[in-house]
Design a protein around this motif. Sequence first.
Motif, PDB file in Angstrom:
ATOM      1  N   ARG A   1      -5.019   7.547  -8.106  1.00  0.00           N
ATOM      2  CA  ARG A   1      -4.627   8.140  -7.677  1.00  0.00           C
ATOM      3  C   ARG A   1      -3.139   8.686  -7.526  1.00  0.00           C
ATOM      4  NH1 ARG A   1      -3.822   7.276  -0.417  1.00  0.00           N
ATOM      5  NH2 ARG A   1      -4.480   8.765   0.028  1.00  0.00           N
TER       6      ARG A   1
ATOM      7  N   GLU B   1      -0.479   5.591   0.180  1.00  0.00           N
ATOM      8  CA  GLU B   1      -1.237   4.506  -0.464  1.00  0.00           C
ATOM      9  C   GLU B   1      -1.858   4.446  -1.327  1.00  0.00           C
ATOM     10  OE1 GLU B   1      -3.989   1.017   1.788  1.00  0.00           O
ATOM     11  OE2 GLU B   1      -4.389   3.312   2.237  1.00  0.00           O
TER      12      GLU B   1
ATOM     13  N   GLY C   1      -1.056   5.449  -9.051  1.00  0.00           N
ATOM     14  CA  GLY C   1      -1.266   4.196  -8.477  1.00  0.00           C
ATOM     15  C   GLY C   1      -0.623   3.625  -8.274  1.00  0.00           C
TER      16      GLY C   1
ATOM     17  N   ARG D   1      -3.762   3.030  -5.109  1.00  0.00           N
ATOM     18  CA  ARG D   1      -4.599   3.178  -5.421  1.00  0.00           C
ATOM     19  C   ARG D   1      -4.709   3.465  -6.428  1.00  0.00           C
ATOM     20  NH1 ARG D   1      -7.503   6.175  -1.255  1.00  0.00           N
ATOM     21  NH2 ARG D   1      -8.229   8.275  -2.244  1.00  0.00           N
TER      22      ARG D   1
END
Length: 356
Positions: free
Chosen positions: A323, A318, A296, A320
Amino acid sequence: MKIGILGNGQLGQMLSDSVADLSDIEVSLYDLRAHSDAALDAFISSVDLLGYETENIPAAIVARLEAHADKLYPSLRALKTFQNRLLEKNALRAAGIATADFCAVNSLDDVKSAIQQLGLPIVLKTTTEGYDGKGQYVLRTPEDAEPAWAAIGGRELIAEAFVTFSRETSVIASRDREGNMVVWPMTENVHHEGILRYSLFPAAGLDSAKAEQAERYIRQLADSLDYVGTITLELFDTANGLVANEVAPRVHNSGHWSIEGAETSQFRNHILAMAGKPLGSTAARFPAVAMINVIGDETPAAAADGLDNAFNHSYGKEARPARKLGHVTVVANDVAERDATIDALAGLIPAGVWTR
Protein backbone atom coordinates in the motif's frame (compact mmCIF):
# COMPACT_ATOMS: atom_id res chain seq x y z
CA MET A 1 -15.90 29.16 -6.68
CA LYS A 2 -16.61 25.73 -5.23
CA ILE A 3 -14.90 22.75 -6.84
CA GLY A 4 -15.91 19.22 -5.89
CA ILE A 5 -13.55 16.27 -6.30
CA LEU A 6 -14.89 12.71 -6.41
CA GLY A 7 -12.51 10.86 -4.11
CA ASN A 8 -10.90 11.80 -0.82
CA GLY A 9 -7.67 9.82 -0.98
CA GLN A 10 -4.20 11.30 -1.15
CA LEU A 11 -4.70 12.73 -4.64
CA GLY A 12 -7.87 14.51 -3.63
CA GLN A 13 -6.21 15.85 -0.50
CA MET A 14 -3.19 17.11 -2.44
CA LEU A 15 -5.50 18.78 -4.96
CA SER A 16 -7.22 20.57 -2.11
CA ASP A 17 -3.97 21.52 -0.38
CA SER A 18 -2.50 22.93 -3.60
CA VAL A 19 -4.89 25.90 -3.67
CA ALA A 20 -5.39 26.41 0.07
CA ASP A 21 -3.86 29.88 -0.30
CA LEU A 22 -6.47 31.02 -2.84
CA SER A 23 -9.43 32.72 -1.19
CA ASP A 24 -11.66 32.50 -4.26
CA ILE A 25 -11.45 28.70 -4.68
CA GLU A 26 -12.88 26.19 -2.25
CA VAL A 27 -12.27 22.46 -2.81
CA SER A 28 -14.54 19.81 -1.32
CA LEU A 29 -13.89 16.05 -1.41
CA TYR A 30 -16.49 13.30 -1.84
CA ASP A 31 -15.88 9.92 -0.22
CA LEU A 32 -16.56 7.37 -2.96
CA ARG A 33 -16.42 4.56 -0.41
CA ALA A 34 -19.41 5.99 1.48
CA HIS A 35 -21.43 6.61 -1.67
CA SER A 36 -25.19 6.85 -1.89
CA ASP A 37 -27.17 8.37 -4.73
CA ALA A 38 -28.65 10.98 -2.40
CA ALA A 39 -25.22 11.93 -1.03
CA LEU A 40 -23.78 12.24 -4.53
CA ASP A 41 -26.67 14.36 -5.77
CA ALA A 42 -26.32 16.68 -2.78
CA PHE A 43 -22.56 16.94 -3.30
CA ILE A 44 -22.93 17.79 -6.99
CA SER A 45 -25.57 20.42 -6.19
CA SER A 46 -23.25 22.05 -3.65
CA VAL A 47 -20.40 22.75 -6.08
CA ASP A 48 -19.88 24.85 -9.20
CA LEU A 49 -17.45 22.46 -10.91
CA LEU A 50 -16.80 18.77 -10.55
CA GLY A 51 -13.65 16.69 -10.95
CA TYR A 52 -12.27 13.31 -9.89
CA GLU A 53 -9.07 12.01 -8.34
CA THR A 54 -9.19 8.65 -10.13
CA GLU A 55 -10.66 7.26 -13.32
CA ASN A 56 -11.66 4.09 -11.45
CA ILE A 57 -15.15 5.32 -10.68
CA PRO A 58 -18.00 2.78 -10.49
CA ALA A 59 -20.23 2.65 -13.56
CA ALA A 60 -23.33 3.58 -11.56
CA ILE A 61 -21.71 6.84 -10.47
CA VAL A 62 -20.49 7.59 -13.99
CA ALA A 63 -24.05 7.15 -15.23
CA ARG A 64 -25.28 9.74 -12.72
CA LEU A 65 -22.64 12.17 -13.96
CA GLU A 66 -24.26 12.25 -17.42
CA ALA A 67 -26.74 14.87 -16.27
CA HIS A 68 -23.93 17.08 -14.99
CA ALA A 69 -21.43 16.68 -17.83
CA ASP A 70 -21.35 20.44 -18.42
CA LYS A 71 -19.48 21.04 -15.15
CA LEU A 72 -17.24 17.96 -15.17
CA TYR A 73 -13.50 18.41 -15.80
CA PRO A 74 -11.81 16.49 -17.32
CA SER A 75 -14.80 15.72 -19.50
CA LEU A 76 -17.07 12.70 -19.32
CA ARG A 77 -15.67 11.69 -22.70
CA ALA A 78 -12.13 11.67 -21.30
CA LEU A 79 -13.23 9.75 -18.21
CA LYS A 80 -14.96 7.04 -20.23
CA THR A 81 -12.08 6.81 -22.70
CA PHE A 82 -9.39 6.30 -20.08
CA GLN A 83 -11.45 4.01 -17.90
CA ASN A 84 -11.09 1.35 -20.58
CA ARG A 85 -7.73 0.26 -21.94
CA LEU A 86 -9.15 -0.68 -25.35
CA LEU A 87 -10.78 2.74 -25.78
CA GLU A 88 -7.57 4.31 -24.51
CA LYS A 89 -5.36 2.50 -27.01
CA ASN A 90 -7.70 3.45 -29.84
CA ALA A 91 -7.65 7.09 -28.70
CA LEU A 92 -3.86 7.07 -28.62
CA ARG A 93 -3.69 5.64 -32.12
CA ALA A 94 -6.28 8.16 -33.36
CA ALA A 95 -4.11 10.97 -31.95
CA GLY A 96 -1.10 9.72 -33.90
CA ILE A 97 0.73 8.20 -30.94
CA ALA A 98 2.71 4.98 -31.17
CA THR A 99 1.49 2.07 -29.02
CA ALA A 100 2.17 -1.63 -28.78
CA ASP A 101 0.10 -3.80 -31.08
CA PHE A 102 -3.02 -4.99 -29.28
CA CYS A 103 -6.31 -6.82 -29.61
CA ALA A 104 -9.46 -7.43 -27.60
CA VAL A 105 -9.82 -10.67 -25.64
CA ASN A 106 -13.15 -12.05 -24.42
CA SER A 107 -12.53 -15.81 -24.19
CA LEU A 108 -9.83 -18.43 -23.85
CA ASP A 109 -9.93 -18.91 -27.62
CA ASP A 110 -9.27 -15.17 -27.97
CA VAL A 111 -6.21 -15.54 -25.75
CA LYS A 112 -4.88 -18.27 -28.02
CA SER A 113 -5.64 -16.15 -31.09
CA ALA A 114 -3.82 -13.20 -29.53
CA ILE A 115 -0.73 -15.35 -29.10
CA GLN A 116 -0.85 -16.20 -32.79
CA GLN A 117 -1.55 -12.61 -33.84
CA LEU A 118 0.86 -10.75 -31.55
CA GLY A 119 3.54 -13.34 -30.87
CA LEU A 120 5.13 -13.98 -27.50
CA PRO A 121 5.58 -12.65 -24.94
CA ILE A 122 2.34 -10.73 -24.56
CA VAL A 123 0.77 -8.88 -21.65
CA LEU A 124 -2.85 -9.67 -20.85
CA LYS A 125 -4.68 -6.95 -18.89
CA THR A 126 -8.18 -6.24 -17.66
CA THR A 127 -9.60 -3.34 -19.62
CA THR A 128 -10.88 -1.64 -16.47
CA GLU A 129 -9.82 -1.06 -12.88
CA GLY A 130 -6.29 -2.48 -13.02
CA TYR A 131 -3.53 -0.35 -11.47
CA ASP A 132 -0.16 -0.85 -9.75
CA GLY A 133 0.30 -4.12 -11.61
CA LYS A 134 -3.10 -5.54 -10.64
CA GLY A 135 -5.19 -7.31 -13.27
CA GLN A 136 -2.21 -8.22 -15.43
CA TYR A 137 -0.64 -11.46 -16.60
CA VAL A 138 2.47 -11.94 -18.74
CA LEU A 139 2.33 -14.88 -21.16
CA ARG A 140 5.68 -16.27 -22.25
CA THR A 141 4.66 -19.64 -23.71
CA PRO A 142 1.50 -20.97 -25.42
CA GLU A 143 0.88 -23.05 -22.31
CA ASP A 144 0.33 -19.86 -20.33
CA ALA A 145 -3.00 -19.22 -22.06
CA GLU A 146 -5.18 -21.30 -19.74
CA PRO A 147 -3.67 -20.15 -16.42
CA ALA A 148 -3.80 -16.53 -17.63
CA TRP A 149 -7.50 -16.80 -18.47
CA ALA A 150 -8.15 -18.59 -15.18
CA ALA A 151 -6.37 -15.82 -13.27
CA ILE A 152 -7.94 -12.70 -14.78
CA GLY A 153 -10.42 -13.92 -17.41
CA GLY A 154 -14.20 -14.02 -17.38
CA ARG A 155 -14.30 -10.34 -18.31
CA GLU A 156 -13.16 -8.07 -21.13
CA LEU A 157 -9.38 -8.08 -21.50
CA ILE A 158 -6.79 -6.54 -23.78
CA ALA A 159 -3.73 -8.35 -25.09
CA GLU A 160 -0.70 -6.22 -25.83
CA ALA A 161 2.45 -7.19 -27.67
CA PHE A 162 5.50 -6.98 -25.44
CA VAL A 163 7.58 -3.84 -25.95
CA THR A 164 11.34 -4.04 -25.59
CA PHE A 165 12.35 -0.91 -23.72
CA SER A 166 15.30 0.45 -21.79
CA ARG A 167 13.23 2.27 -19.16
CA GLU A 168 9.86 3.76 -18.35
CA THR A 169 9.21 7.49 -18.43
CA SER A 170 6.26 9.80 -18.11
CA VAL A 171 5.26 13.23 -19.33
CA ILE A 172 2.62 15.29 -17.53
CA ALA A 173 0.80 18.37 -18.82
CA SER A 174 -2.06 20.66 -17.88
CA ARG A 175 -4.42 22.13 -20.46
CA ASP A 176 -6.88 24.95 -19.84
CA ARG A 177 -10.31 25.60 -21.34
CA GLU A 178 -8.85 27.71 -24.15
CA GLY A 179 -6.40 25.00 -25.20
CA ASN A 180 -3.31 26.55 -23.63
CA MET A 181 -0.99 23.86 -22.33
CA VAL A 182 2.01 23.63 -20.02
CA VAL A 183 4.26 20.57 -19.76
CA TRP A 184 6.47 19.44 -16.89
CA PRO A 185 9.96 18.03 -17.50
CA MET A 186 9.92 14.27 -18.05
CA THR A 187 10.84 11.82 -15.33
CA GLU A 188 12.39 8.38 -15.40
CA ASN A 189 10.23 5.94 -13.41
CA VAL A 190 11.36 2.72 -11.75
CA HIS A 191 8.80 0.08 -10.80
CA HIS A 192 9.09 -3.01 -8.64
CA GLU A 193 6.42 -5.72 -8.53
CA GLY A 194 4.15 -3.51 -10.62
CA ILE A 195 4.34 -0.52 -8.26
CA LEU A 196 6.18 2.74 -8.89
CA ARG A 197 9.04 2.95 -6.40
CA TYR A 198 10.74 6.19 -7.46
CA SER A 199 10.85 8.87 -10.15
CA LEU A 200 13.91 10.88 -11.16
CA PHE A 201 14.32 14.30 -12.73
CA PRO A 202 16.17 14.78 -14.94
CA ALA A 203 15.73 11.53 -16.81
CA ALA A 204 19.36 10.54 -17.41
CA GLY A 205 20.56 10.85 -20.99
CA LEU A 206 17.20 11.92 -22.38
CA ASP A 207 17.89 13.44 -25.77
CA SER A 208 16.04 16.47 -27.09
CA ALA A 209 14.34 14.49 -29.86
CA LYS A 210 12.60 12.19 -27.39
CA ALA A 211 11.69 15.07 -25.09
CA GLU A 212 10.12 16.83 -28.07
CA GLN A 213 8.35 13.62 -29.10
CA ALA A 214 6.85 13.23 -25.61
CA GLU A 215 5.61 16.81 -25.58
CA ARG A 216 4.19 16.46 -29.07
CA TYR A 217 2.40 13.26 -28.08
CA ILE A 218 0.75 14.67 -24.98
CA ARG A 219 -0.31 17.82 -26.82
CA GLN A 220 -1.84 15.74 -29.62
CA LEU A 221 -3.68 13.56 -27.13
CA ALA A 222 -5.04 16.40 -25.00
CA ASP A 223 -6.06 18.46 -28.02
CA SER A 224 -7.82 15.49 -29.62
CA LEU A 225 -10.14 15.24 -26.60
CA ASP A 226 -10.40 18.98 -25.86
CA TYR A 227 -9.04 17.95 -22.47
CA VAL A 228 -9.13 20.29 -19.46
CA GLY A 229 -6.93 19.60 -16.43
CA THR A 230 -3.77 17.61 -15.75
CA ILE A 231 -3.08 14.53 -17.87
CA THR A 232 -0.31 11.95 -17.70
CA LEU A 233 1.17 9.84 -20.47
CA GLU A 234 3.36 6.90 -19.45
CA LEU A 235 5.91 6.02 -22.12
CA PHE A 236 8.34 3.22 -22.87
CA ASP A 237 11.76 4.46 -23.98
CA THR A 238 12.82 2.26 -26.90
CA ALA A 239 15.59 2.23 -29.46
CA ASN A 240 13.10 3.50 -32.05
CA GLY A 241 11.58 6.28 -29.98
CA LEU A 242 8.87 6.53 -27.35
CA VAL A 243 5.91 4.14 -27.23
CA ALA A 244 2.82 4.95 -25.17
CA ASN A 245 2.02 2.59 -22.33
CA GLU A 246 -0.93 4.03 -20.41
CA VAL A 247 -2.75 7.31 -19.78
CA ALA A 248 -4.04 8.76 -16.52
CA PRO A 249 -6.68 11.50 -16.91
CA ARG A 250 -5.55 13.12 -13.68
CA VAL A 251 -2.60 13.99 -11.52
CA HIS A 252 -0.17 11.08 -11.29
CA ASN A 253 2.19 9.47 -8.81
CA SER A 254 5.20 10.21 -11.02
CA GLY A 255 4.37 13.92 -10.81
CA HIS A 256 4.36 14.23 -7.02
CA TRP A 257 7.90 15.64 -7.25
CA SER A 258 6.35 18.84 -8.62
CA ILE A 259 5.03 19.90 -5.19
CA GLU A 260 8.47 20.99 -4.01
CA GLY A 261 10.39 20.50 -7.23
CA ALA A 262 8.54 22.68 -9.76
CA GLU A 263 7.38 26.28 -9.87
CA THR A 264 3.79 25.03 -9.98
CA SER A 265 2.65 21.57 -8.95
CA GLN A 266 0.58 19.24 -11.12
CA PHE A 267 -2.16 19.53 -8.48
CA ARG A 268 -2.39 23.32 -8.50
CA ASN A 269 -2.46 23.55 -12.28
CA HIS A 270 -5.19 20.92 -12.41
CA ILE A 271 -7.42 23.07 -10.20
CA LEU A 272 -6.44 26.28 -12.02
CA ALA A 273 -7.34 24.69 -15.36
CA MET A 274 -10.73 23.58 -14.04
CA ALA A 275 -11.39 27.04 -12.61
CA GLY A 276 -10.55 28.86 -15.83
CA LYS A 277 -7.54 30.60 -14.32
CA PRO A 278 -4.08 31.07 -15.92
CA LEU A 279 -1.77 28.08 -15.58
CA GLY A 280 1.47 28.38 -13.64
CA SER A 281 5.00 27.70 -14.82
CA THR A 282 6.08 24.06 -14.87
CA ALA A 283 9.82 24.81 -14.75
CA ALA A 284 11.88 22.80 -12.28
CA ARG A 285 12.96 24.76 -9.19
CA PHE A 286 16.07 22.62 -8.70
CA PRO A 287 18.56 21.01 -11.09
CA ALA A 288 17.77 17.54 -9.74
CA VAL A 289 14.74 16.07 -7.96
CA ALA A 290 13.52 12.63 -6.92
CA MET A 291 10.24 11.24 -5.62
CA ILE A 292 10.35 8.02 -3.59
CA ASN A 293 7.16 6.19 -2.70
CA VAL A 294 6.66 4.94 0.85
CA ILE A 295 5.23 1.45 0.44
CA GLY A 296 3.84 -0.85 3.15
CA ASP A 297 5.78 0.61 6.10
CA GLU A 298 6.37 4.26 6.98
CA THR A 299 9.20 3.58 9.40
CA PRO A 300 12.02 4.08 6.85
CA ALA A 301 10.55 7.46 5.85
CA ALA A 302 11.65 8.86 9.23
CA ALA A 303 15.17 9.11 7.79
CA ALA A 304 13.94 12.04 5.69
CA ASP A 305 13.07 14.11 8.74
CA GLY A 306 16.71 14.82 9.49
CA LEU A 307 17.55 15.96 5.96
CA ASP A 308 17.27 19.59 4.84
CA ASN A 309 16.59 18.62 1.24
CA ALA A 310 13.98 15.88 1.79
CA PHE A 311 10.24 16.35 2.33
CA ASN A 312 8.18 13.58 3.90
CA HIS A 313 4.51 13.38 2.89
CA SER A 314 2.40 10.94 4.91
CA TYR A 315 -1.06 10.04 3.62
CA GLY A 316 -2.34 9.01 7.05
CA LYS A 317 -3.22 5.51 5.91
CA GLU A 318 -3.21 2.25 7.82
CA ALA A 319 -0.15 0.21 6.89
CA ARG A 320 -0.51 -2.96 4.86
CA PRO A 321 1.71 -4.72 2.31
CA ALA A 322 2.07 -3.01 -1.09
CA ARG A 323 0.00 0.00 0.00
CA LYS A 324 1.19 3.52 -0.83
CA LEU A 325 1.45 5.24 2.54
CA GLY A 326 3.22 8.40 1.45
CA HIS A 327 6.12 9.75 -0.56
CA VAL A 328 9.39 11.55 0.02
CA THR A 329 10.63 14.28 -2.31
CA VAL A 330 14.37 14.99 -2.62
CA VAL A 331 15.59 18.29 -4.08
CA ALA A 332 19.23 18.87 -4.94
CA ASN A 333 21.72 21.19 -6.60
CA ASP A 334 22.93 18.41 -8.87
CA VAL A 335 22.40 14.75 -9.67
CA ALA A 336 25.26 13.64 -7.42
CA GLU A 337 23.68 15.35 -4.39
CA ARG A 338 20.29 13.93 -5.28
CA ASP A 339 21.63 10.39 -5.57
CA ALA A 340 23.63 10.68 -2.34
CA THR A 341 20.44 11.71 -0.57
CA ILE A 342 18.59 8.74 -2.06
CA ASP A 343 21.41 6.54 -0.72
CA ALA A 344 20.59 7.91 2.74
CA LEU A 345 16.95 6.96 2.18
CA ALA A 346 17.68 3.55 0.69
CA GLY A 347 15.55 1.84 3.34
CA LEU A 348 12.52 3.04 1.37
CA ILE A 349 13.56 1.08 -1.73
CA PRO A 350 13.79 -2.72 -2.00
CA ALA A 351 17.29 -4.12 -2.30
CA GLY A 352 18.58 -4.01 -5.86
CA VAL A 353 15.90 -1.60 -7.11
CA TRP A 354 17.97 1.54 -6.49
CA THR A 355 20.85 1.08 -8.92
CA ARG A 356 22.48 4.48 -9.38
